[in-house]
Design an enzyme around this catalytic site. Structure first.
Site, mmCIF file in Angstrom:
data_model
loop_
_atom_site.group_PDB
_atom_site.id
_atom_site.type_symbol
_atom_site.label_atom_id
_atom_site.label_comp_id
_atom_site.label_asym_id
_atom_site.label_seq_id
_atom_site.Cartn_x
_atom_site.Cartn_y
_atom_site.Cartn_z
ATOM 1 N N LYS A 142 -8.670 1.682 -4.188
ATOM 2 C CA LYS A 142 -8.628 0.207 -4.121
ATOM 3 C C LYS A 142 -9.069 -0.304 -2.752
ATOM 4 O O LYS A 142 -9.856 -1.235 -2.659
ATOM 5 C CB LYS A 142 -7.203 -0.324 -4.366
ATOM 6 C CG LYS A 142 -6.653 -0.083 -5.745
ATOM 7 C CD LYS A 142 -5.334 -0.819 -5.943
ATOM 8 C CE LYS A 142 -4.226 -0.396 -5.010
ATOM 9 N NZ LYS A 142 -3.773 1.011 -5.169
ATOM 10 N N ARG A 155 2.064 -6.271 -6.904
ATOM 11 C CA ARG A 155 2.478 -4.928 -7.325
ATOM 12 C C ARG A 155 3.682 -4.982 -8.260
ATOM 13 O O ARG A 155 4.154 -3.938 -8.693
ATOM 14 C CB ARG A 155 2.856 -4.118 -6.089
ATOM 15 C CG ARG A 155 1.912 -2.966 -5.752
ATOM 16 C CD ARG A 155 2.430 -2.353 -4.467
ATOM 17 N NE ARG A 155 1.933 -1.065 -4.126
ATOM 18 C CZ ARG A 155 0.990 -0.838 -3.216
ATOM 19 N NH1 ARG A 155 0.374 -1.840 -2.639
ATOM 20 N NH2 ARG A 155 0.673 0.390 -2.901
ATOM 21 N N ARG A 177 -5.993 12.799 2.604
ATOM 22 C CA ARG A 177 -6.483 11.567 3.245
ATOM 23 C C ARG A 177 -6.033 11.479 4.713
ATOM 24 O O ARG A 177 -4.872 11.671 5.017
ATOM 25 C CB ARG A 177 -5.941 10.362 2.468
ATOM 26 C CG ARG A 177 -6.450 9.042 2.965
ATOM 27 C CD ARG A 177 -6.264 7.986 1.928
ATOM 28 N NE ARG A 177 -4.881 7.535 1.827
ATOM 29 C CZ ARG A 177 -4.526 6.439 1.133
ATOM 30 N NH1 ARG A 177 -5.440 5.736 0.504
ATOM 31 N NH2 ARG A 177 -3.267 6.077 1.071
ATOM 32 N N ARG A 205 -1.044 9.368 6.970
ATOM 33 C CA ARG A 205 0.014 8.380 6.749
ATOM 34 C C ARG A 205 1.283 9.105 6.310
ATOM 35 O O ARG A 205 1.214 10.027 5.515
ATOM 36 C CB ARG A 205 -0.405 7.393 5.654
ATOM 37 C CG ARG A 205 -1.294 6.283 6.148
ATOM 38 C CD ARG A 205 -1.873 5.457 5.041
ATOM 39 N NE ARG A 205 -0.947 5.029 3.991
ATOM 40 C CZ ARG A 205 -1.262 4.178 3.013
ATOM 41 N NH1 ARG A 205 -2.471 3.655 2.977
ATOM 42 N NH2 ARG A 205 -0.400 3.841 2.112
ATOM 43 N N ARG A 228 5.332 7.833 -5.106
ATOM 44 C CA ARG A 228 4.546 6.581 -5.117
ATOM 45 C C ARG A 228 3.866 6.387 -6.475
ATOM 46 O O ARG A 228 3.756 5.274 -6.972
ATOM 47 C CB ARG A 228 3.501 6.595 -3.988
ATOM 48 C CG ARG A 228 4.138 6.406 -2.624
ATOM 49 C CD ARG A 228 3.165 6.701 -1.517
ATOM 50 N NE ARG A 228 2.034 5.779 -1.482
ATOM 51 C CZ ARG A 228 0.865 6.074 -0.928
ATOM 52 N NH1 ARG A 228 0.665 7.248 -0.376
ATOM 53 N NH2 ARG A 228 -0.094 5.189 -0.924
HETATM 54 P P1 AMP Z 1 -0.810 0.683 0.362
HETATM 55 O O1 AMP Z 1 -1.506 0.749 1.658
HETATM 56 O O2 AMP Z 1 -1.296 -0.429 -0.519
HETATM 57 O O3 AMP Z 1 -0.750 2.008 -0.360
HETATM 58 O O4 AMP Z 1 0.710 0.297 0.691
HETATM 59 C C1 AMP Z 1 1.520 1.150 1.491
HETATM 60 C C2 AMP Z 1 2.986 0.804 1.277
HETATM 61 O O5 AMP Z 1 3.238 -0.553 1.683
HETATM 62 C C3 AMP Z 1 3.481 0.862 -0.166
HETATM 63 O O6 AMP Z 1 3.811 2.166 -0.583
HETATM 64 C C4 AMP Z 1 4.696 -0.059 -0.085
HETATM 65 O O7 AMP Z 1 5.773 0.573 0.559
HETATM 66 C C5 AMP Z 1 4.190 -1.154 0.831
HETATM 67 N N1 AMP Z 1 3.512 -2.225 0.060
HETATM 68 C C6 AMP Z 1 2.195 -2.558 0.101
HETATM 69 N N2 AMP Z 1 1.928 -3.573 -0.729
HETATM 70 C C7 AMP Z 1 3.104 -3.891 -1.315
HETATM 71 C C8 AMP Z 1 3.480 -4.851 -2.293
HETATM 72 N N3 AMP Z 1 2.585 -5.678 -2.845
HETATM 73 N N4 AMP Z 1 4.785 -4.900 -2.660
HETATM 74 C C9 AMP Z 1 5.695 -4.086 -2.112
HETATM 75 N N5 AMP Z 1 5.408 -3.137 -1.207
HETATM 76 C C10 AMP Z 1 4.118 -3.036 -0.814
#
Ligand code: AMP
Length: 220
Positions: free
Chosen positions: A18, A93, A132, A164, A175
């Site tokens: 994404k 989400r 990654r 990360r 996740r």
């Molecule tokens: P991402 O970089 O999109 O994989 O997001 C990393 C982490 O940030 C996720 O695993 C959540 O802990 C938090 N996070 C990101 N976007 C959201 C969201 N829309 N709602 C809740 N937590 C989020």
């Protein structure tokens, strides 16, 4: 009459691509890329209260509570650079976030034009996330598919790469499970709104981009 601002919501499991796709699509369409994960990580690096709160959820692979997430994204979308719209990556989400987004957009003369869903099977997600590596400036590498020129160092500024915390093996499967439980219901939500377009995320990065651009072109 004003043209409505364009919002594209990238949907898909963690590791589907994404972020990579949202960045390219935003550049191609002249829109802003808004990633909720990046917003949390920026807060984390600035050691804000929001960042400290988010970290407790992020390291466990859990979602940050809806109220703080919605407030953070709402503030970001209200800035002038989003006047024409945005490509949203990682938000919404949950169903509550999707409803909040629709409400925000209705208030600001925007609408969601299309929701590309990037499909990738679980096994490939685990392999992708486990390999990654990131640079501090947000560039993303992969040990197998997209290695840096010099192992562990960023191609552009030479800074050391890092994994990360939430890409560590023990968190990755969780996740994916959280995605299935909390985010996958949005697939039906956007499908019934006639906005969902499914894309095969196992193809080459460029082909995935092309498929998404075709879907956007048809929808807008
Ligand atoms: P991402 O970089 O999109 O994989 O997001 C990393 C982490 O940030 C996720 O695993 C959540 O802990 C938090 N996070 C990101 N976007 C959201 C969201 N829309 N709602 C809740 N937590 C989020």
């Amino acid at each position: 009459m004003n043209e409505k601002a364009t919002y594209i919501v990238m949907l898909g499991p963690p590791g589907a691509g994404k972020g990579t796709q949202a960045k390219v699509i935003a550049e191609r369409l002249g829109l802003v890329h808004v990633s909720s994960g990046d917003l949390f990580r920026e807060n984390l690096s600035r050691e804000t209260e929001l960042g400290k709160l988010a970290q407790t959820y992020m390291t466990k692979g859990e979602l940050v509570p809806d109220d703080v997430t919605i407030a953070m994204v709402k503030e970001r979308l209200s800035r002038p650079d989003c006047a024409l719209g945005a490509v949203l990556d990682g938000f919404p989400r949950t169903p509550a976030q999707a409803e909040a987004l629709e409400k925000m957009l209705a208030e600001s003369n925007g609408r969601i034009n299309v929701v590309p869903l990037i499909n990738v099977p679980d096994q490939a997600l685990v392999e992708r996330l486990g390999g990654r590596w990131m640079s501090a400036s947000g560039r993303v590498y992969h040990a197998l598919n997209n290695p840096p020129k010099v192992k562990w160092f960023d191609d552009v500024d030479g800074s050391p790469l890092f994994q990360r915390d939430d890409d560590k093996p023990e968190t990755v499967q969780h996740r994916i499970d959280v995605y299935k439980a909390q985010t996958a219901p949005l697939i039906a939500f956007f499908k019934s709104a006639g906005l969902l377009v499914e894309v095969d995320g196992t193809q080459d990065i460029d082909k995935v981009t092309e498929d998404i651009l075709t879907a956007i072109g048809t929808a807008c």
